[in-house]
Design an enzyme around this catalytic site. Structure first.
Site, PDB file in Angstrom:
ATOM      1  N   ILE A 211      24.627  75.723  66.959  1.00 47.43           N
ATOM      2  CA  ILE A 211      23.391  75.142  67.470  1.00 47.43           C
ATOM      3  C   ILE A 211      23.212  73.707  66.994  1.00 47.43           C
ATOM      4  O   ILE A 211      22.696  72.851  67.719  1.00 47.43           O
ATOM      5  CB  ILE A 211      22.191  76.024  67.058  1.00 47.43           C
ATOM      6  N   CYS A 212      23.655  73.421  65.762  1.00 50.04           N
ATOM      7  CA  CYS A 212      23.458  72.060  65.249  1.00 50.04           C
ATOM      8  C   CYS A 212      24.352  71.063  65.980  1.00 50.04           C
ATOM      9  O   CYS A 212      23.991  69.896  66.154  1.00 50.04           O
ATOM     10  CB  CYS A 212      23.715  72.018  63.746  1.00 50.04           C
ATOM     11  N   THR A 213      25.530  71.513  66.426  1.00 50.11           N
ATOM     12  CA  THR A 213      26.425  70.622  67.168  1.00 50.11           C
ATOM     13  C   THR A 213      25.838  70.268  68.525  1.00 50.11           C
ATOM     14  O   THR A 213      25.793  69.099  68.908  1.00 50.11           O
ATOM     15  CB  THR A 213      27.805  71.280  67.351  1.00 50.11           C
TER      16      THR A 213
END
Length: 431
Positions: A211-213
């Site tokens: 999700i952070c990417t």
């Protein structure tokens, strides 16, 4: 057909099941010891056995037709999809005039019109909409699904239904799946055979992005599309459900993903790629569907009649170079969260961040938890939640923190996901 008391069942005519009755009128060399030849077994098959088919697509259409023609007369079918024009080349129960209609309803109507005396009860919706009471009414469940997530859900649900004091609570699950020229059929009996969860490591590695990417540093066109569908859609549309079969919804995702790609100087976002990412499209071939559906229905017939030993427990077919098939017994996994207990032990480093742990849960072949949310084992501390957006934003800073700093030596983490009907207790040890 000779039914109980010598009277044909409603809708039948003499010798309707002449060829099937050759199997049911007398025992054979491979007959199960419980087999009772003659009117009793015919009556159960045609008048008492209630069977559920999950999916009315490529496999489901073949399965429904096979069951009806074999003698099953009380069939239920669940499917959440509507008919698309691209379905017509292999889903033979549908016609151009049916485009846009629910698959389950059209398939049920077609089978009942074509095969007199058969009752097919459709349900247009998700399998998750139904509770245990609904599934308890069936003697058999056959899956003709194209979704790993749905298979995992029904597998876990049927295992949770088992009551040791009630033998009828054990519902055999017959699962079929195809991908191009390859296919598999398997028999799953709760607490007796390996379950679907046991064989996750046999699947192709799922495509999933941290999700952070996708939120901060996209590098691929797929990252932009995933960002549009996972983060932007709920932010803009709230609780409105995305319909991956709706061209307007796909168009919205395409435009949003394309704009994000331009901002990050990423090329390759197209309409077809957008559709492929959000729908996880897998090629389907009619002949493979027919073979695997026949195998599944053969197992259903054997279960309903005890006329032969059922599959033990995994059949695979590869038709890419000639035709090759292989049958073997897939073993249960001791650490399976479904049939081996709902606690899973994992070893991680003390320096591991929450983000790295999530990536491991998503990518590890024998876990494959889609979009997992993490909290402390007692549920009092939110470590990271995928949804709703407000809670995701509030817990996002924890992604960069060390797991050890958040949970300590105890290391018990509660993992939840919308793709699983149970909560997984993760017992973390540090190395």
């Amino acid at each position: 057909m000779a039914a109980v008391n010598g009277t044909p069942s409603s809708g039948d005519w003499p010798n309707r099941y002449f060829h099937v009755d050759q199997i049911l009128d007398k025992p054979g060399p491979r007959t199960d010891p419980a087999f009772s030849a003659g009117p009793v077994v015919k009556d159960f098959l045609r008048n008492q056995c209630k069977i559920l088919v999950i999916g009315a697509g490529g496999l489901g259409c073949e399965i429904l037709a096979n069951l009806a023609l074999t003698g099953f007369k009380d069939i239920h079918v669940i499917d959440m999809d509507t008919i698309d024009i691209s379905n017509l080349n292999r889903q033979f129960l549908f016609r151009p005039r049916d485009v846009g209609k629910p698959k389950a309803n059209v398939a049920a109507e077609f089978v009942m019109k074509r095969v007199p005396g058969v009752k097919v009860t459709p349900y247009f919706g998700k399998i998750q909409d139904k509770g245990e009471d609904y599934y308890m009414q069936f003697q058999l469940v056959i899956c003709g699904l194209d979704s790993v997530e749905a298979r995992r859900w029904i597998n876990a649900t049927l295992f949770q239904m088992v009551d040791d004091d009630n033998p009828e609570s054990t519902k055999p699950l017959i699962d079929g799946g195809t991908e191009g020229f390859r296919g598999q059929a398997r028999v799953i009996i709760p607490n007796m055979t390996s379950c679907y969860e046991c064989s996750l490591d046999m699947l192709n590695k799922p495509t999933a992005f941290p999700i952070c990417t996708i939120a901060n540093t996209p590098r691929l066109p797929e990252h932009c599309i995933e960002w549009a569908s996972v983060l932007e859609w709920p932010r803009v549309h709230g609780d409105k459900k995305m319909d991956t079969d709706d061209p307007e919804h796909i168009g919205w995702l395409y435009e949003v993903a394309l704009n994000r790609a331009k901002n990050f100087k990423i090329e390759g976002v197209t309409w077809s790629l957008t559709q492929g990412v959000v729908k996880n499209i897998i090629p389907a071939i009619a002949s493979t569907n027919a073979i695997i559906a026949a195998s599944c229905c053969n197992e259903a017939f054997k279960f309903a009649t005890s006329s032969a030993a059922f599959l033990n427990n995994y059949f695979m077919m590869i038709g890419t170079d000639g035709v090759y098939s292989y049958t073997f017994e897939h073993q249960r996994r001791d650490d399976c969260p479904v049939c081996g207990g709902e606690e899973l032990a994992v070893e991680i480093g003390k320096e591991w961040t929450v983000e790295r742990l999530i990536e491991m849960l998503v990518e590890r072949q024998n876990i494959q938890i889609k979009k997992p949310s993490l909290s402390s084992a007692n549920g009092t501390k939110h470590i990271y939640f995928q949804a709703p957006p407000q809670l995701e934003a509030a817990t996002r800073p924890n992604l960069e923190k060390k797991v050890f700093d958040l949970v300590g030596d105890a290391g018990d983490i509660l993992v939840t996901s919308h793709s699983l009907p149970f909560s997984l207790n993760l017992r973390v040890s540090y190395v």
